[in-house]
Design a protein around this motif. Structure first.
Motif, short mmCIF file in Angstrom:
data_model
loop_
_atom_site.label_atom_id
_atom_site.label_comp_id
_atom_site.label_asym_id
_atom_site.label_seq_id
_atom_site.Cartn_x
_atom_site.Cartn_y
_atom_site.Cartn_z
N VAL A 36 -2.86 0.45 -6.32
CA VAL A 36 -3.71 -0.54 -6.01
C VAL A 36 -4.97 -0.48 -7.06
O VAL A 36 -5.66 0.61 -7.23
CB VAL A 36 -4.45 -0.13 -4.54
N HIS A 41 2.64 1.95 -3.77
CA HIS A 41 1.91 0.77 -4.21
C HIS A 41 0.95 1.39 -5.00
O HIS A 41 0.08 2.31 -4.74
CB HIS A 41 1.32 0.07 -2.67
N VAL A 69 -13.58 -4.87 -2.15
CA VAL A 69 -12.24 -5.76 -2.67
C VAL A 69 -11.02 -4.46 -2.66
O VAL A 69 -10.09 -4.41 -2.05
CB VAL A 69 -12.20 -6.41 -3.62
N ALA A 70 -11.38 -3.42 -3.51
CA ALA A 70 -10.49 -2.21 -3.76
C ALA A 70 -10.11 -1.47 -2.42
O ALA A 70 -8.95 -1.27 -1.98
CB ALA A 70 -10.77 -1.35 -4.49
N ARG A 119 -5.01 -2.30 3.40
CA ARG A 119 -3.97 -3.26 4.08
C ARG A 119 -2.47 -2.35 3.58
O ARG A 119 -1.46 -2.67 4.32
CB ARG A 119 -4.03 -4.53 3.22
N ALA A 120 -2.61 -1.72 2.47
CA ALA A 120 -1.47 -1.29 1.85
C ALA A 120 -0.96 -0.01 2.69
O ALA A 120 0.33 0.59 2.48
CB ALA A 120 -1.57 -0.90 0.30
N ASP A 151 -9.75 -6.56 -11.65
CA ASP A 151 -8.88 -7.64 -12.02
C ASP A 151 -9.77 -8.75 -12.61
O ASP A 151 -10.66 -8.44 -13.16
CB ASP A 151 -8.39 -8.35 -10.47
N ARG A 153 -7.82 -3.61 -0.05
CA ARG A 153 -6.46 -3.81 -0.72
C ARG A 153 -5.81 -2.55 -0.19
O ARG A 153 -4.59 -2.47 0.17
CB ARG A 153 -6.58 -3.94 -2.16
#
Length: 405
Positions: A53, A51, A77-78, A84-85, A57, A81
């Motif tokens: 990340v 993944h 936010v990073a 979660r990954a 964005d 993410r």
């Protein structure tokens, strides 16, 4: 679930290196599973999902670095993410500058808490080249009006080329971020193992990175044929030798051999054991019952001489209390030397204010112990042990000895 933290100056080609490294890791896994020859039984048990990340964005453009609040939100936010990954069968590449050492330490702690490995890949692009890349992006934006229109960027003939479709930084912001950048160091445990990829290198040392993350060294064909700079080679070799020294002794490198370092959780990442929610209530209830029993005894035998005469214990006044296997003991020489003959009178050895003060002191000591994550099954007191522990505490204070609760 290993984590790769990319770091470098802005406009240093971080996104290109992240995508390139993801592709090379997939290729390394293809070669490992395709190869049937192995001198060691240690190999990958399952395939890792890779993944990438991103740190930016449409909602978090590069201008978030203009203000501390927006930058903190983008990092949050990073972080979410990446967290979660981070699963058991994933390799996560966190694309972005990651220029703050405290931020890299936070990510390192997260991997420690997850019980997985982590490495830092430093994209070592010179400052002049970063400025040139950003100027090319600004020029493209001025000409086309589209900051994401792809363009092939290159510093000089023979050097690495890549398709640049990233958003530019304002010139002032670029210089500010370069000034604020905190370079990774091998002296910091959260920056190790550290791999530096110079701008001139066509590919990062994927074999060494893959081995540091998984403990499995891919076949020699996975590494690039281009010569690696002396700095990168020395850093990679020192990293591998360090990993070998912490996991095994005298083991030669070879395909399929495991040199993955052992992950040892520390106090900052180990979750405290949940404490019984009724532990404090049990202490309050049982100690209160003991104080009430002592109060009842002093009302029936208010005089110390009377209590000594009725006591069946030759050592002094023995008071049986509920739940305790040992009695509260008032030594004979102390029972008759008080300022008053009344056990519960003002200044008496069993005066209620004194008992309540000792009770609060004992509960406070044990409340601090509970608050630090200790409870049932971790050395704390069970409900049945509370009365005996409190009685020992009272006896030691009554006799003037050191308390041992």
């Amino acid at each position: 679930m290993p984590l790769v933290i990319l770091t470098g100056y802005p406009c240093s080609g971080l996104t290109y290196r992240a995508k390139q490294l993801a592709s090379l890791i997939e290729k390394a896994q293809d070669e490992i599973f395709a190869s049937s020859e192995s001198s060691s039984p240690v190999t990958l048990k399952s395939r890792y999902k890779v993944h990438v990340v991103p740190s930016h964005d449409g909602s978090h453009p590069r201008t978030v670095y203009d203000h501390a609040r927006t930058e903190k939100e983008a990092r949050g936010v990073a972080y979410a993410r990446a967290k979660r990954a981070l699963t058991r069968d994933s390799i996560v590449l966190l694309d972005g500058m990651n220029y703050i050492k405290g931020w890299r330490y936070q990510l390192w702690c997260e991997t420690k808490a997850a019980g997985t490995t982590c490495c830092v890949v430093h994209v070592g692009t010179p400052i002049d080249q970063c400025v040139a890349n950003n100027d090319a992006r600004l020029k493209r934006q001025a000409q086309t009006g589209d900051p994401e229109s792809p363009e092939t960027a290159s510093s000089a003939p023979g050097e690495v080329q890549f398709t640049d479709d990233e958003e530019p930084y304002p010139s002032d912001l670029l210089n500010n971020l370069i000034f604020r950048y905190e370079e990774p160091s091998t002296h910091s445990r959260w920056d190790k193992p550290l791999f530096t990829v110079p701008w001139e290198d066509k590919e990062p040392p994927v074999a060494d990175i893959f081995q540091a993350l998984t403990g499995v060294l891919p076949s020699a064909e996975t590494s690039t044929d281009t010569p690696v700079s002396g700095l990168t080679e020395s850093l990679a070799s020192s990293t591998l030798s360090e990993a070998a020294s912490t996991t095994t002794t005298g083991r030669a490198f070879g395909r399929g051999q495991s040199l993955r370092p052992k992950i040892i959780p520390h106090q900052a990442t180990v979750q405290a054991v949940a404490t019984d929610s009724g532990a404090l209530y049990a202490m309050e209830k049982r100690t209160s019952a003991i104080v009430t029993a002592v109060r009842t005894f002093t009302q029936s035998s208010s005089s110390a001489e009377e209590a000594l005469a009725q006591s069946i214990d030759s050592r002094g006044i023995a008071i049986d209390v509920p739940g305790a296997s040992i009695p509260i003991l008032v030594p004979a020489h102390l029972a008759t030397t008080g300022t008053t003959d009344e056990l519960a009178g003002a200044g008496g050895i069993l005066a209620l204010p004194k008992l309540q003060r000792l009770r609060r002191q004992w509960i406070t000591l044990n409340r601090q112990y509970i608050g630090h994550g200790h409870g049932a099954g971790t050395g704390g007191l069970s409900d049945d042990q509370i009365p005996d522990a409190f009685v020992r505490f009272l006896n030691s204070n009554i006799s003037g000895e050191d308390a041992d609760a």
